[in-house]
Write an enzyme that holds these catalytic residues in place. Sequence first.
Site, mmCIF file in Angstrom:
data_model
loop_
_atom_site.group_PDB
_atom_site.id
_atom_site.type_symbol
_atom_site.label_atom_id
_atom_site.label_comp_id
_atom_site.label_asym_id
_atom_site.label_seq_id
_atom_site.Cartn_x
_atom_site.Cartn_y
_atom_site.Cartn_z
ATOM 1 N N TRP A 33 1.413 9.266 -59.530
ATOM 2 C CA TRP A 33 0.967 8.793 -58.225
ATOM 3 C C TRP A 33 1.804 7.623 -57.705
ATOM 4 O O TRP A 33 1.689 7.264 -56.542
ATOM 5 C CB TRP A 33 -0.508 8.345 -58.298
ATOM 6 N N LYS A 41 2.951 20.180 -59.590
ATOM 7 C CA LYS A 41 1.582 19.683 -59.712
ATOM 8 C C LYS A 41 1.622 18.175 -59.524
ATOM 9 O O LYS A 41 1.988 17.425 -60.418
ATOM 10 C CB LYS A 41 0.981 20.016 -61.089
ATOM 11 N N SER A 83 -3.430 13.693 -58.967
ATOM 12 C CA SER A 83 -4.670 13.902 -58.206
ATOM 13 C C SER A 83 -4.924 12.765 -57.220
ATOM 14 O O SER A 83 -5.556 12.973 -56.186
ATOM 15 C CB SER A 83 -5.861 13.979 -59.156
ATOM 16 N N GLY A 140 5.586 10.670 -65.998
ATOM 17 C CA GLY A 140 4.258 10.089 -66.184
ATOM 18 C C GLY A 140 4.214 9.262 -67.448
ATOM 19 O O GLY A 140 5.261 8.795 -67.933
ATOM 20 N N SER A 141 3.044 9.107 -67.998
ATOM 21 C CA SER A 141 2.889 8.220 -69.151
ATOM 22 C C SER A 141 3.438 8.862 -70.423
ATOM 23 O O SER A 141 3.487 10.095 -70.546
ATOM 24 C CB SER A 141 1.411 7.889 -69.337
ATOM 25 N N GLU A 166 10.370 11.913 -68.086
ATOM 26 C CA GLU A 166 10.557 10.547 -67.559
ATOM 27 C C GLU A 166 9.256 9.815 -67.834
ATOM 28 O O GLU A 166 8.256 10.040 -67.146
ATOM 29 C CB GLU A 166 10.850 10.599 -66.056
ATOM 30 N N LEU A 167 9.250 8.959 -68.842
ATOM 31 C CA LEU A 167 7.985 8.414 -69.343
ATOM 32 C C LEU A 167 7.865 6.903 -69.077
ATOM 33 O O LEU A 167 8.557 6.355 -68.239
ATOM 34 C CB LEU A 167 7.864 8.753 -70.830
ATOM 35 N N CYS A 178 7.574 2.292 -63.241
ATOM 36 C CA CYS A 178 7.970 2.442 -64.646
ATOM 37 C C CYS A 178 9.091 1.475 -64.996
ATOM 38 O O CYS A 178 9.243 1.078 -66.147
ATOM 39 C CB CYS A 178 8.411 3.869 -64.909
ATOM 40 N N GLU A 186 2.327 -1.269 -70.987
ATOM 41 C CA GLU A 186 2.734 -1.403 -69.579
ATOM 42 C C GLU A 186 1.626 -2.120 -68.826
ATOM 43 O O GLU A 186 0.468 -1.698 -68.880
ATOM 44 C CB GLU A 186 2.899 -0.019 -68.947
HETATM 45 P P1 NAP Z 1 -0.129 10.153 -66.202
HETATM 46 O O1 NAP Z 1 -1.548 9.824 -66.370
HETATM 47 O O2 NAP Z 1 0.664 10.510 -67.406
HETATM 48 O O3 NAP Z 1 -0.089 11.347 -65.131
HETATM 49 C C1 NAP Z 1 1.121 11.894 -64.676
HETATM 50 C C2 NAP Z 1 0.886 13.329 -64.247
HETATM 51 O O4 NAP Z 1 0.463 14.077 -65.378
HETATM 52 C C3 NAP Z 1 -0.212 13.486 -63.187
HETATM 53 O O5 NAP Z 1 0.149 14.527 -62.324
HETATM 54 C C4 NAP Z 1 -1.407 13.873 -64.032
HETATM 55 O O6 NAP Z 1 -2.379 14.613 -63.344
HETATM 56 C C5 NAP Z 1 -0.744 14.747 -65.082
HETATM 57 N N1 NAP Z 1 -1.538 14.900 -66.288
HETATM 58 C C6 NAP Z 1 -2.438 14.049 -66.830
HETATM 59 N N2 NAP Z 1 -2.950 14.581 -67.962
HETATM 60 C C7 NAP Z 1 -2.350 15.786 -68.126
HETATM 61 C C8 NAP Z 1 -2.462 16.824 -69.099
HETATM 62 N N3 NAP Z 1 -3.287 16.722 -70.141
HETATM 63 N N4 NAP Z 1 -1.713 17.921 -68.944
HETATM 64 C C9 NAP Z 1 -0.870 18.044 -67.909
HETATM 65 N N5 NAP Z 1 -0.720 17.100 -66.956
HETATM 66 C C10 NAP Z 1 -1.450 15.981 -67.065
HETATM 67 O O7 NAP Z 1 0.674 8.981 -65.495
HETATM 68 P P2 NAP Z 1 0.298 8.194 -64.168
HETATM 69 O O8 NAP Z 1 -0.784 7.234 -64.462
HETATM 70 O O9 NAP Z 1 0.108 9.151 -63.043
HETATM 71 O O10 NAP Z 1 1.658 7.429 -63.873
HETATM 72 C C11 NAP Z 1 1.993 6.228 -64.465
HETATM 73 C C12 NAP Z 1 2.898 6.440 -65.651
HETATM 74 O O11 NAP Z 1 4.050 7.153 -65.242
HETATM 75 C C13 NAP Z 1 3.399 5.145 -66.237
HETATM 76 O O12 NAP Z 1 3.407 5.239 -67.624
HETATM 77 C C14 NAP Z 1 4.826 5.056 -65.700
HETATM 78 O O13 NAP Z 1 5.682 4.256 -66.460
HETATM 79 C C15 NAP Z 1 5.219 6.483 -65.701
HETATM 80 N N6 NAP Z 1 6.332 6.722 -64.780
HETATM 81 C C16 NAP Z 1 7.567 6.980 -65.306
HETATM 82 C C17 NAP Z 1 8.651 7.155 -64.465
HETATM 83 C C18 NAP Z 1 10.026 7.435 -65.011
HETATM 84 O O14 NAP Z 1 10.872 7.853 -64.231
HETATM 85 N N7 NAP Z 1 10.278 7.212 -66.283
HETATM 86 C C19 NAP Z 1 8.470 7.081 -63.076
HETATM 87 C C20 NAP Z 1 7.198 6.821 -62.577
HETATM 88 C C21 NAP Z 1 6.125 6.653 -63.450
HETATM 89 P P3 NAP Z 1 -3.718 13.883 -62.793
HETATM 90 O O15 NAP Z 1 -3.275 12.965 -61.747
HETATM 91 O O16 NAP Z 1 -4.517 15.017 -62.264
HETATM 92 O O17 NAP Z 1 -4.341 13.204 -63.965
#
Ligand code: NAP
Length: 495
Positions: free
Chosen positions: A167, A191, A194, A245-246, A267-268, A301, A398
Amino acid sequence: MNVNQHSSQPGHDRFGFSSFSDGLYIGGAWRSAAGESRIQVIDPSTEAVITAVPDATVADAAAAVEAAASAAEGWRETPPRKRSEILRRCFELMMERSETLATLISLENGKALRDARGEVAYAAEFFRWNAEEAVRISGEFGIAPSGTNRIVVDYQPIGICVLITPWNFPAAMATRKIAPALAAGCTVILKPASETPLTAYALAALYEEAGVPPGVVNVLTTSTPGPVTANLLADPRVRKLSFTGSTGVGRMLLAEAAKNVISCSMELGGNAPFIVFDDADIDAAIEGLMVAKMRNAGQACTAANRIYVQSGIHDVFAEKFTQRMAALRVGPGVDSDTECGPMITRKAVEKIDRLVADAISRGARVLCGGQAPAGRGFFYLPTVLADVSPASDMGCEEIFGPVAPLYRFESEAEVVAIANDTEYGLAAYIYTRDIGRGMRVASKVEAGMVALNRGLVSDPAAPFGGVKQSGLGREGGQHHGIAEFMEAKYIATSF
Ligand code: NAP
């Protein structure tokens, strides 16, 4: 500090939500989800419900793979020049509509308009850059060392790609994947998170207008990402997972993708050190830190998560930096004078509160902020903490918020060791006037990206990505980003 409560929520008609949030975008059509339920989208500045989007089920996931498969051959065979022109049109349309897109991002994500405008420009640039890359995909040709045959290497689109995005950059994290995938000749299923689905759907409508054929980009939102994603990845026609994501969710998805041995780009999370040596230009370092820490109110991130200041300048640096942080205007992202918007959810505010309380309990001093303001909205005050114990939870987690912990250090060797004492390795920042030292520390610090005397690293023309548990693969860059969506086919031939 000035927390302006949201006075004028923009009307929904302004964005035409009804035209794109009533359906999933599958096969070039807006379709109802198989189930009845919907996902509410909340304005983090007011906690008000903006609208609701469909909640895809595993049946919808299967339909999306079908659509992506039907479009695959046509898109793969579309001449690169034609693909390039469509991508270029996506760039142009995004730039023409940048103010509307930025306002939509601000509304659903909460980020300050100035950050949202920056995100739209950054996101659009992935289309321009990959429009240029689409016509420069080349292979290799050589003679085998034995002299008996020729070696021909052809780069082919990898196949159907599942793209999962967070997000915090609702536009850019999607275009950073979609643009190179399309340039390479792949079809995709996105995807989005949310919390911020509206930007993804608005962009889907824009891609269609730019000429992206039906089924080439499919978008689905779901409240059950686990089963829906597992279903997508179980289809043998899916050959790529690109996730941002995370680290925790990334680990689970790697395990899921392993079942069908699917290629993964990850990309975590990050835990970026921001290192300021005694000889640094203090004002420039503070300027850089304001960007590295406060872009998206700290929800990036690449955000500076641990700020190491050498002891000779520590106190003056802390004083000047605190003045800047305390003066930031906090408020709803859509208000034009806001500099620090809200966090994405109440849960995010609670996490930040927990990290700050933990640091204080271990001896940290609050130089400004240190709490969530009263009232509606998921706000947290810009905060500076000094004398933070390295053992504090925020040293290894983080923060993802507007909290800047300052740590004091004495020597170069010491700061390199503590900077590397983390499972993460995404971004790092170094400020020094000694370029020799800057390059030496940059080469020793365990990070995929290093900013030397700069507060910003992201650039579509440079390879973005992390080492250690911050990820696998790279996005953007001259060949890196597009290569993630292609496979090398080697043909041995004699003539
Ligand atoms: P997240 O909770 O890991 O969610 C990321 C995506 O994964 C969302 O679309 C989420 O859907 C989905 N997701 C969650 N649980 C899942 C599962 N069990 N199976 C499949 N998909 C699933 O991360 P976030 O809170 O949105 O974003 C913040 C994180 O992203 C931080 O850790 C940040 O450092 C990292 N990030 C990394 C980068 C990079 O380039 N390295 C860039 C930006 C952000 P829902 O929304 O429906 O839960």
